[in-house]
Write a protein that holds these residues in place. Structure first.
Motif, PDB file in Angstrom:
ATOM      1  N   ALA A 116       0.834  -1.207   0.000  1.00  0.00           N
ATOM      2  CA  ALA A 116       0.000   0.000   0.000  1.00  0.00           C
ATOM      3  C   ALA A 116       0.868   1.255   0.000  1.00  0.00           C
ATOM      4  CB  ALA A 116      -0.928   0.002   1.217  1.00  0.00           C
ATOM      5  N   TYR A 117       1.941   1.244   0.772  1.00  0.00           N
ATOM      6  CA  TYR A 117       2.824   2.402   0.842  1.00  0.00           C
ATOM      7  C   TYR A 117       3.573   2.597  -0.476  1.00  0.00           C
ATOM      8  CZ  TYR A 117       1.910   1.950   5.837  1.00  0.00           C
ATOM      9  OH  TYR A 117       1.298   1.857   7.058  1.00  0.00           O
ATOM     10  N   ARG A 118       3.983   1.485  -1.098  1.00  0.00           N
ATOM     11  CA  ARG A 118       4.647   1.587  -2.402  1.00  0.00           C
ATOM     12  C   ARG A 118       3.710   2.178  -3.436  1.00  0.00           C
ATOM     13  NH1 ARG A 118       7.263  -3.259  -0.774  1.00  0.00           N
ATOM     14  NH2 ARG A 118       5.611  -4.533  -1.670  1.00  0.00           N
ATOM     15  N   PHE A 119       2.436   1.772  -3.377  1.00  0.00           N
ATOM     16  CA  PHE A 119       1.438   2.315  -4.301  1.00  0.00           C
ATOM     17  C   PHE A 119       1.280   3.819  -4.093  1.00  0.00           C
ATOM     18  CE2 PHE A 119      -2.952   3.756  -4.905  1.00  0.00           C
ATOM     19  CZ  PHE A 119      -3.113   3.518  -6.266  1.00  0.00           C
ATOM     20  N   LEU A 120       1.219   4.253  -2.838  1.00  0.00           N
ATOM     21  CA  LEU A 120       1.049   5.681  -2.550  1.00  0.00           C
ATOM     22  C   LEU A 120       2.261   6.484  -3.001  1.00  0.00           C
ATOM     23  CD1 LEU A 120      -0.646   5.479   0.973  1.00  0.00           C
ATOM     24  CD2 LEU A 120      -1.677   6.308  -1.137  1.00  0.00           C
ATOM     25  N   ARG A 121       3.465   5.929  -2.826  1.00  0.00           N
ATOM     26  CA  ARG A 121       4.664   6.620  -3.299  1.00  0.00           C
ATOM     27  C   ARG A 121       4.638   6.743  -4.819  1.00  0.00           C
ATOM     28  NH1 ARG A 121       7.306   3.184   0.402  1.00  0.00           N
ATOM     29  NH2 ARG A 121       8.191   1.975  -1.315  1.00  0.00           N
ATOM     30  N   ARG A 122       4.264   5.623  -5.485  1.00  0.00           N
ATOM     31  CA  ARG A 122       4.212   5.630  -6.948  1.00  0.00           C
ATOM     32  C   ARG A 122       3.158   6.620  -7.433  1.00  0.00           C
ATOM     33  NH1 ARG A 122       2.624   0.637  -7.703  1.00  0.00           N
ATOM     34  NH2 ARG A 122       4.612  -0.131  -6.918  1.00  0.00           N
ATOM     35  N   TYR A 123       2.006   6.616  -6.781  1.00  0.00           N
ATOM     36  CA  TYR A 123       0.940   7.562  -7.129  1.00  0.00           C
ATOM     37  C   TYR A 123       1.422   8.994  -6.952  1.00  0.00           C
ATOM     38  CZ  TYR A 123      -2.693  10.736  -5.394  1.00  0.00           C
ATOM     39  OH  TYR A 123      -3.455  11.845  -5.110  1.00  0.00           O
ATOM     40  N   GLY A 124       2.133   9.243  -5.880  1.00  0.00           N
ATOM     41  CA  GLY A 124       2.604  10.586  -5.610  1.00  0.00           C
ATOM     42  C   GLY A 124       3.538  11.096  -6.688  1.00  0.00           C
ATOM     43  N   VAL A 125       4.478  10.262  -7.138  1.00  0.00           N
ATOM     44  CA  VAL A 125       5.436  10.681  -8.164  1.00  0.00           C
ATOM     45  C   VAL A 125       4.731  10.951  -9.483  1.00  0.00           C
ATOM     46  CG1 VAL A 125       7.387   9.914  -9.568  1.00  0.00           C
ATOM     47  CG2 VAL A 125       7.393   9.503  -7.115  1.00  0.00           C
ATOM     48  N   VAL A 126       3.886  10.023  -9.923  1.00  0.00           N
ATOM     49  CA  VAL A 126       3.222  10.152 -11.227  1.00  0.00           C
ATOM     50  C   VAL A 126       2.305  11.363 -11.263  1.00  0.00           C
ATOM     51  CG1 VAL A 126       1.585   9.064 -12.802  1.00  0.00           C
ATOM     52  CG2 VAL A 126       3.400   7.695 -11.766  1.00  0.00           C
ATOM     53  N   VAL A 127       1.493  11.540 -10.220  1.00  0.00           N
ATOM     54  CA  VAL A 127       0.539  12.652 -10.206  1.00  0.00           C
ATOM     55  C   VAL A 127       1.270  13.982 -10.033  1.00  0.00           C
ATOM     56  CG1 VAL A 127      -1.425  13.674  -8.982  1.00  0.00           C
ATOM     57  CG2 VAL A 127      -1.348  11.216  -9.394  1.00  0.00           C
ATOM     58  N   TYR A 128       2.308  14.008  -9.211  1.00  0.00           N
ATOM     59  CA  TYR A 128       3.044  15.261  -9.030  1.00  0.00           C
ATOM     60  C   TYR A 128       3.615  15.764 -10.354  1.00  0.00           C
ATOM     61  CZ  TYR A 128       6.895  18.403  -8.007  1.00  0.00           C
ATOM     62  OH  TYR A 128       7.755  19.477  -8.016  1.00  0.00           O
ATOM     63  N   PHE A 129       4.324  14.902 -11.046  1.00  0.00           N
ATOM     64  CA  PHE A 129       4.922  15.319 -12.309  1.00  0.00           C
ATOM     65  C   PHE A 129       3.870  15.542 -13.396  1.00  0.00           C
ATOM     66  CE2 PHE A 129       8.946  13.386 -10.643  1.00  0.00           C
ATOM     67  CZ  PHE A 129       9.731  14.526 -10.754  1.00  0.00           C
ATOM     68  N   GLY A 130       2.931  14.605 -13.523  1.00  0.00           N
ATOM     69  CA  GLY A 130       1.942  14.701 -14.598  1.00  0.00           C
ATOM     70  C   GLY A 130       1.009  15.892 -14.453  1.00  0.00           C
ATOM     71  N   PHE A 131       0.365  16.009 -13.303  1.00  0.00           N
ATOM     72  CA  PHE A 131      -0.575  17.103 -13.096  1.00  0.00           C
ATOM     73  C   PHE A 131       0.144  18.446 -12.994  1.00  0.00           C
ATOM     74  CE2 PHE A 131      -4.622  14.882 -11.382  1.00  0.00           C
ATOM     75  CZ  PHE A 131      -4.537  13.949 -12.405  1.00  0.00           C
ATOM     76  N   GLY A 132       1.346  18.435 -12.372  1.00  0.00           N
ATOM     77  CA  GLY A 132       2.110  19.675 -12.287  1.00  0.00           C
ATOM     78  C   GLY A 132       2.488  20.191 -13.660  1.00  0.00           C
ATOM     79  N   TYR A 133       2.865  19.283 -14.554  1.00  0.00           N
ATOM     80  CA  TYR A 133       3.227  19.673 -15.921  1.00  0.00           C
ATOM     81  C   TYR A 133       2.023  20.267 -16.655  1.00  0.00           C
ATOM     82  CZ  TYR A 133       5.143  19.297 -20.637  1.00  0.00           C
ATOM     83  OH  TYR A 133       5.586  19.571 -21.920  1.00  0.00           O
ATOM     84  N   LEU A 134       0.868  19.627 -16.523  1.00  0.00           N
ATOM     85  CA  LEU A 134      -0.341  20.141 -17.179  1.00  0.00           C
ATOM     86  C   LEU A 134      -0.735  21.505 -16.615  1.00  0.00           C
ATOM     87  CD1 LEU A 134      -2.471  16.868 -17.394  1.00  0.00           C
ATOM     88  CD2 LEU A 134      -1.238  18.017 -19.253  1.00  0.00           C
ATOM     89  N   ALA A 135      -0.580  21.697 -15.310  1.00  0.00           N
ATOM     90  CA  ALA A 135      -0.888  22.994 -14.705  1.00  0.00           C
ATOM     91  C   ALA A 135       0.046  24.076 -15.243  1.00  0.00           C
ATOM     92  CB  ALA A 135      -0.787  22.901 -13.181  1.00  0.00           C
TER      93      ALA A 135
END
Length: 220
Positions: A116-135
């Motif tokens: 579960a923690y690995r999933f949250l870390r992975r989610y954090g990296v992908v969403v941070y870069f992806g959504f931040g780039y789109l913003a």
């Protein structure tokens, strides 16, 4: 005669979040080297360690969390202020705030174990870069359309965004054409370090643009 309202310049905010993230990643890496947790190298060239691994252990992990979680709060605040500055951009601020939340989630669970923690870390990296780039793209588009920033600032931001896109494409290509798992890891690490630097470096350019425009928050 009525005294002028106090004004707080806004440009230090995006500059501060840039400095906090850069300091967090690099000082955490040095502490992890000192603690014997990771090998020493120039990660932008050698790719011997990822940002996550560099900040996963010991005092490096504590310092990374101490700096990056406030950095995530500053990210969210910067996007909220950007919406007021541009007088619009709902999608931009939603993407930016979600990116900031993902960064906080990533920093919070870095160093923990379990699926579960690995999933949250992975989610954090992908969403941070992806959504931040789109913003960032949304802000540049609106700033260019409304002439809220000098053309040169928007061009500089655009070149950084193009470089980030190129790194993303190169990462995908490397994952396909490179067969050796260790070489593939090294390339992914190199791309991650450069992508993180460019992502926060974009905010440093925004800080320069806000300074050029003299943007400030009036306290009434």
């Amino acid at each position: 005669m009525v005294a002028d309202s106090p004004r707080i310049p806004l440009w230090p905010l995006p500059l501060l979040l840039t400095l906090l993230f850069v300091m967090a990643a690099h000082v955490a890496y040095l502490l992890s080297i000192q603690g014997g947790h990771v090998p020493a190298c120039v990660p932008y060239i050698d790719g011997c360690v990822s940002i996550s691994r560099a900040a996963r252990h010991g005092w490096g992990n504590h310092l990374f969390q101490l700096l990056v979680i406030p950095c995530a709060v500053l990210h969210a605040l910067a996007w909220w202020l950007a919406r007021h500055w541009l007088r619009g951009g709902r999608a931009m601020v939603v993407l930016g705030v979600m990116s900031a939340i993902a960064l906080a989630v990533y920093a919070t669970f870095l160093g923990t174990e379990g699926e579960a923690y690995r999933f949250l870390r992975r989610y954090g990296v992908v969403v941070y870069f992806g959504f931040g780039y789109l913003a960032q793209l949304a802000l540049m588009r609106r700033a260019a359309a409304t002439k809220a920033l000098p053309a040169g600032i928007v061009v500089a931001m655009s070149w950084i965004s193009i470089a980030m896109l190129g790194l993303g494409v190169a990462n995908v290509v490397a994952g396909v054409v490179v067969d050796d798992p260790s070489a593939k890891d090294r390339w992914e690490n190199i791309f991650e370090w450069w992508l993180g630097l460019l992502m926060v470096g974009w905010h440093a350019v925004l800080a320069y643009g806000w300074k050029r425009q003299g943007l400030a928050l009036e306290l009434t």
